[in-house]
Design a protein around this motif. Structure first.
Motif, PDB file in Angstrom:
ATOM      1  N   THR A 138    -135.737 -23.174  21.193  1.00 29.33           N
ATOM      2  CA  THR A 138    -135.586 -22.451  22.448  1.00 29.33           C
ATOM      3  C   THR A 138    -135.043 -21.062  22.152  1.00 29.33           C
ATOM      4  O   THR A 138    -134.424 -20.835  21.102  1.00 29.33           O
ATOM      5  N   THR A 139    -135.285 -20.131  23.077  1.00 28.53           N
ATOM      6  CA  THR A 139    -134.759 -18.779  22.918  1.00 28.53           C
ATOM      7  C   THR A 139    -133.363 -18.642  23.514  1.00 28.53           C
ATOM      8  O   THR A 139    -132.709 -17.615  23.333  1.00 28.53           O
ATOM      9  N   VAL A 140    -132.900 -19.667  24.235  1.00 28.71           N
ATOM     10  CA  VAL A 140    -131.588 -19.612  24.874  1.00 28.71           C
ATOM     11  C   VAL A 140    -130.512 -19.939  23.841  1.00 28.71           C
ATOM     12  O   VAL A 140    -130.529 -20.999  23.212  1.00 28.71           O
TER      13      VAL A 140
ATOM     14  N   THR B 116    -136.626 -16.689  14.080  1.00 31.68           N
ATOM     15  CA  THR B 116    -136.021 -17.710  13.231  1.00 31.68           C
ATOM     16  C   THR B 116    -135.148 -18.645  14.043  1.00 31.68           C
ATOM     17  O   THR B 116    -135.218 -19.873  13.892  1.00 31.68           O
ATOM     18  N   ILE B 117    -134.325 -18.079  14.918  1.00 30.90           N
ATOM     19  CA  ILE B 117    -133.421 -18.901  15.728  1.00 30.90           C
ATOM     20  C   ILE B 117    -134.208 -19.766  16.703  1.00 30.90           C
ATOM     21  O   ILE B 117    -133.882 -20.943  16.913  1.00 30.90           O
TER      22      ILE B 117
ATOM     23  N   TYR C   6    -140.211 -11.245  14.829  1.00 28.32           N
ATOM     24  CA  TYR C   6    -138.865 -11.536  14.354  1.00 28.32           C
ATOM     25  C   TYR C   6    -138.000 -10.293  14.563  1.00 28.32           C
ATOM     26  O   TYR C   6    -137.886  -9.438  13.684  1.00 28.32           O
ATOM     27  N   LYS C   7    -137.440 -10.209  15.766  1.00 30.98           N
ATOM     28  CA  LYS C   7    -136.602  -9.067  16.116  1.00 30.98           C
ATOM     29  C   LYS C   7    -135.182  -9.295  15.590  1.00 30.98           C
ATOM     30  O   LYS C   7    -134.580 -10.336  15.833  1.00 30.98           O
ATOM     31  N   ALA C   8    -134.681  -8.298  14.867  1.00 32.79           N
ATOM     32  CA  ALA C   8    -133.341  -8.414  14.284  1.00 32.79           C
ATOM     33  C   ALA C   8    -132.282  -8.330  15.377  1.00 32.79           C
ATOM     34  O   ALA C   8    -132.401  -7.538  16.318  1.00 32.79           O
TER      35      ALA C   8
END
Length: 299
Positions: A100-102, A93-94, A217-219
């Motif tokens: 980006t994952t950063v 989601t982020i 989607y890792k919490a």
């Protein structure tokens, strides 16, 4: 006749006004803002928010009750602006929100031990195992709005599902989410999308996303580094790796059945798994022994 104040009285009045401008009683002084934990509007998010709330309390903080926020964009924006201090979100989601994952400067994360992924569910005895098995089949998939808009076009193209109709689930015609699952079981539709941690997903056969296009989607706990630190941060870290997909599914089922509230299942889970026991007393004893000040969350 109106009496006029003497020069001495006027001087006393002016002195009182000046003192009033620069002095505020302790009751009037603005207290430091309490730690603020957020939750999205679905059961899983509320349970996890209450876990953070209980952990923060045990660590010596005095957090506000979790704040329910509608919308992925809004809650993420609130964290970045400082209106929230921590909540549980999902890396997929982020990544979608900020491309980006950063994580931004000042935002930290603590991974949990489960994922809550989109799944395509069909009848248990359908004979299907993976999404690619739908190729050449015909039928209707009723999909949630988010899945239908973002994932269905890519899924239809990549898996070549030319004979399958994907339609957006109608919340007016079928106001209960479980109705789509019930219609799959009844054979009225071919399938629907569900979240992997939803207890109702256990009634369907969840197809493997063999082309890996639905994402993961890792919490994870996301938090402000300037607000969550010290004993509170250490308390949050104790939740890492301590709750599985099966665990959270069971806790959601307790709330959905009406037998427990989110706050109750959160506290019981933490205590049953020895994540809370003795923490508050140990910290209190250490503060007394080492003459440490009480922890304070500053605004």
């Amino acid at each position: 006749m109106r009496l006029r104040p003497t020069p001495r009285a006027r001087g006393a009045m002016i002195s009182c006004l000046i003192i009033g401008l620069f002095w505020t009683s302790p009751s009037q002084a603005e207290a430091p803002r309490k730690l603020r934990i957020g939750a999205k509007t679905f059961t899983e998010s509320k349970i996890l928010a209450y876990m953070l709330w209980h952990l923060a309390r045990e660590a010596g903080a005095n957090p506000e009750l979790p704040l329910n926020v509608v919308g992925n964009e809004i809650i993420w924006d609130m964290l970045n602006k400082g209106d929230l201090d921590a909540y549980v979100d999902y890396d997929g989601t982020i990544e979608r929100l900020q491309k980006t994952t950063v994580l931004p400067d000042g935002i930290g994360s603590i991974p949990l031990a489960f994922e809550n992924n989109y799944k395509v569910g069909v009848k248990q005895k359908s004979g299907l195992e993976k999404i690619s098995d739908l190729k050449g089949k015909s039928g209707r998939l009723e999909l949630s709005a988010g899945f239908h808009r973002r994932l269905w076009p890519k899924m239809k193209q990549r898996y070549k599902l030319n004979n399958i109709e994907g339609v957006e689930w109608d919340p007016v015609k079928h106001p209960m989410y479980k109705n789509a699952v019930e219609r799959v079981i009844a054979g009225e539709i071919l399938g629907t999308d569900v979240y992997s941690t939803d207890p109702i997903a256990g009634q369907l056969k969840l197809l493997e996303d063999d082309l890996k296009i639905l994402g993961t989607y890792k919490a994870m706990i996301v938090y402000r580094k300037d607000r969550v630190k010290g004993s509170v941060l250490n308390a949050f870290k104790r939740l890492s790796g301590r709750i599985s997909e099966g665990d959270i599914r069971k806790e959601i089922a307790k709330v959905d059945s009406g037998s427990s509230l989110e706050s109750q299942v959160a506290e019981k889970y933490l205590r049953d798994n020895q994540i809370l026991i003795g923490v508050a007393f140990t910290l209190w004893l250490r503060r007394k022994k080492e003459n440490l000040p009480e922890p304070e969350i500053e605004s």
